[in-house]
Design a protein around this motif. Structure first.
Motif, short mmCIF file in Angstrom:
data_model
loop_
_atom_site.label_atom_id
_atom_site.label_comp_id
_atom_site.label_asym_id
_atom_site.label_seq_id
_atom_site.Cartn_x
_atom_site.Cartn_y
_atom_site.Cartn_z
N ALA A 268 -42.09 -14.10 79.07
CA ALA A 268 -42.34 -15.49 79.45
C ALA A 268 -43.71 -15.62 80.11
O ALA A 268 -44.51 -16.49 79.76
CB ALA A 268 -41.24 -16.00 80.38
N ILE A 269 -44.00 -14.74 81.06
CA ILE A 269 -45.26 -14.82 81.80
C ILE A 269 -46.45 -14.49 80.92
O ILE A 269 -47.51 -15.13 81.01
CB ILE A 269 -45.21 -13.91 83.03
CG1 ILE A 269 -44.18 -14.44 84.05
CG2 ILE A 269 -46.59 -13.78 83.68
CD1 ILE A 269 -43.94 -13.52 85.23
N THR A 270 -46.31 -13.51 80.03
CA THR A 270 -47.45 -13.06 79.24
C THR A 270 -47.70 -13.90 78.00
O THR A 270 -48.78 -13.79 77.41
CB THR A 270 -47.28 -11.59 78.82
OG1 THR A 270 -46.08 -11.44 78.06
CG2 THR A 270 -47.22 -10.68 80.05
N SER A 271 -46.74 -14.74 77.60
CA SER A 271 -47.01 -15.58 76.44
C SER A 271 -46.07 -16.77 76.30
O SER A 271 -46.51 -17.88 75.95
CB SER A 271 -46.96 -14.75 75.14
OG SER A 271 -45.65 -14.24 74.91
N GLY A 272 -44.80 -16.58 76.58
CA GLY A 272 -43.81 -17.62 76.28
C GLY A 272 -44.01 -18.92 77.03
O GLY A 272 -43.93 -20.01 76.45
N THR A 273 -44.27 -18.84 78.32
CA THR A 273 -44.42 -20.05 79.12
C THR A 273 -45.63 -20.86 78.68
O THR A 273 -45.55 -22.08 78.49
CB THR A 273 -44.56 -19.71 80.61
OG1 THR A 273 -43.38 -19.02 81.05
CG2 THR A 273 -44.74 -20.95 81.46
N ALA A 274 -46.76 -20.20 78.49
CA ALA A 274 -47.96 -20.89 78.05
C ALA A 274 -47.79 -21.50 76.67
O ALA A 274 -48.22 -22.63 76.40
CB ALA A 274 -49.16 -19.95 78.07
N SER A 275 -47.15 -20.75 75.76
CA SER A 275 -46.93 -21.27 74.42
C SER A 275 -46.08 -22.53 74.44
O SER A 275 -46.37 -23.50 73.73
CB SER A 275 -46.25 -20.21 73.54
OG SER A 275 -47.11 -19.11 73.32
N ALA A 276 -45.06 -22.53 75.28
CA ALA A 276 -44.19 -23.69 75.37
C ALA A 276 -44.90 -24.86 76.06
O ALA A 276 -44.81 -26.01 75.61
CB ALA A 276 -42.91 -23.33 76.13
N PHE A 277 -45.59 -24.58 77.15
CA PHE A 277 -46.25 -25.65 77.90
C PHE A 277 -47.30 -26.35 77.05
O PHE A 277 -47.39 -27.58 77.03
CB PHE A 277 -46.91 -25.07 79.16
CG PHE A 277 -47.60 -26.11 80.01
CD1 PHE A 277 -46.91 -26.81 80.98
CD2 PHE A 277 -48.95 -26.41 79.82
CE1 PHE A 277 -47.53 -27.78 81.76
CE2 PHE A 277 -49.59 -27.37 80.59
CZ PHE A 277 -48.86 -28.06 81.56
N TYR A 278 -48.11 -25.56 76.36
CA TYR A 278 -49.21 -26.15 75.57
C TYR A 278 -48.81 -26.50 74.14
O TYR A 278 -49.63 -27.00 73.38
CB TYR A 278 -50.39 -25.18 75.56
CG TYR A 278 -51.13 -25.10 76.88
CD1 TYR A 278 -51.74 -26.21 77.44
CD2 TYR A 278 -51.23 -23.90 77.56
CE1 TYR A 278 -52.43 -26.15 78.64
CE2 TYR A 278 -51.94 -23.80 78.77
CZ TYR A 278 -52.52 -24.93 79.30
OH TYR A 278 -53.21 -24.86 80.49
N GLY A 279 -47.56 -26.22 73.78
CA GLY A 279 -47.11 -26.56 72.43
C GLY A 279 -47.81 -25.77 71.36
O GLY A 279 -48.11 -26.30 70.28
N LEU A 280 -48.06 -24.50 71.60
CA LEU A 280 -48.77 -23.68 70.65
C LEU A 280 -47.82 -23.21 69.54
O LEU A 280 -46.67 -22.89 69.79
CB LEU A 280 -49.37 -22.45 71.35
CG LEU A 280 -50.27 -22.78 72.54
CD1 LEU A 280 -50.78 -21.50 73.18
CD2 LEU A 280 -51.42 -23.67 72.12
N GLY A 281 -48.33 -23.19 68.36
CA GLY A 281 -47.52 -22.74 67.22
C GLY A 281 -46.51 -23.74 66.75
O GLY A 281 -45.58 -23.42 66.02
N THR A 282 -46.67 -25.03 67.19
CA THR A 282 -45.72 -26.05 66.75
C THR A 282 -46.43 -27.07 65.87
O THR A 282 -47.64 -27.12 65.81
CB THR A 282 -45.13 -26.77 67.97
OG1 THR A 282 -46.18 -27.40 68.73
CG2 THR A 282 -44.39 -25.82 68.86
#
Length: 282
Positions: A268-282
């Motif tokens: 979560a800290i190394t990728s998951g949280t940022a990906s979710a917050f910024y909507g990356l890969g969606t």
């Protein structure tokens, strides 16, 4: 750290986006331009896949230039618009298909204003800024909060008034430049009490460079307890990290700081949280 995302880096070309704050005498390590190729080399050295590039000047022109980069390792751009002006119009301009290709438009993932150096210390509390934040939420954009530690109470008030807006606190609220750890902790916990607020473990390489490992451990523990891994994201603040410990060393230190967490929490800290917050890969 491998297969991760650096949620906070900068790129600049001083011919188009001057950085007058860089002192050649004391900041020689970053007294130059930084381009996508430099970012590739940093990510390779830290074992990370991609990064979110964050604005370094209050300039729409800089935002457009950042969006125009085609590097696949730029996962998203946190840009700037004037939140005291026509927000919808500025965002429409950035979405203009004649100005940017579709892929570039999708790379705008958030907005930031340099609140910590704005001449108006209460800028964040302005009514027009508050209304503008609502426009960002309607467009699916989060807001990066870069504030001094003593501005955390104001930030908490703003965040509480805008529950529909997603905020992320850069650099854990300026703890690296704080001389009142108790005041900082109270301010950060007030922000963390709001579920729409996240935080970046970034901008702290100076504590490593100073050898203040005990303080860094306390700071990390406060952040983990207050936000939890699901609302924390890793960031190097490169190239500024090169002024102290460096991006590689900072990445190693964060690995140790989160080493006792579960694999899912570390992810979560190394990728998951940022990906979710910024909507990356969606």
């Amino acid at each position: 750290m491998s297969r991760g995302l650096d949620a906070h880096v900068h790129l600049w070309n001083r011919a188009t986006d001057p950085q007058p704050w860089i002192d050649p005498a004391t900041m020689a390590a970053i007294d130059r331009d930084f381009a996508p190729g430099d970012l590739d080399r940093m990510l390779d050295s830290t074992g990370l896949d991609a990064a979110v590039v964050v604005q370094s000047s209050n300039s729409v022109a800089e935002t457009r230039r950042l969006l125009a980069h085609t590097s696949p390792r730029i996962a998203g751009v946190v840009g700037w618009i004037d939140l005291t002006a026509d927000v919808a119009g500025q965002l429409d301009e950035l979405d203009d298909p004649e100005g940017l290709d579709p892929a570039a438009r999708r790379r705008l993932v958030g907005i930031r204003h340099l609140v910590h150096i704005d001449p108006d210390p209460d800028w964040l509390g302005r009514s027009d800024v508050g209304a503008a934040l609502g426009h960002l939420a309607a467009r699916g954009l989060g807001f990066d909060l870069v504030v001094r530690w003593w501005q955390l109470p104001l930030a908490a008030t703003v965040v509480a008034a805008r529950p529909g807006v997603r905020f992320v606190v850069d650099h854990l609220g300026g703890i690296a430049e704080c001389d009142d750890d108790a005041g900082w902790e109270a301010g950060l916990r007030a922000l963390a009490a709001r579920p729409n607020t996240y935080a970046k473990i970034s901008g702290l390489a100076g504590l490593v460079g100073d050898g203040d490992t005990d303080r860094l451990r306390r700071v990390a523990d406060v952040a983990l307890e207050a936000f939890g891994p699901e609302r924390l994201m890793y960031g190097s603040d490169w190239p500024l990290a090169e002024l102290s410990a460096g991006a590689v060393r900072w990445c190693e230190v964060v690995d140790k700081l989160i080493g006792e967490l579960s694999p899912a929490e570390r992810q979560a800290i190394t990728s998951g949280t940022a990906s979710a917050f910024y909507g990356l890969g969606t």
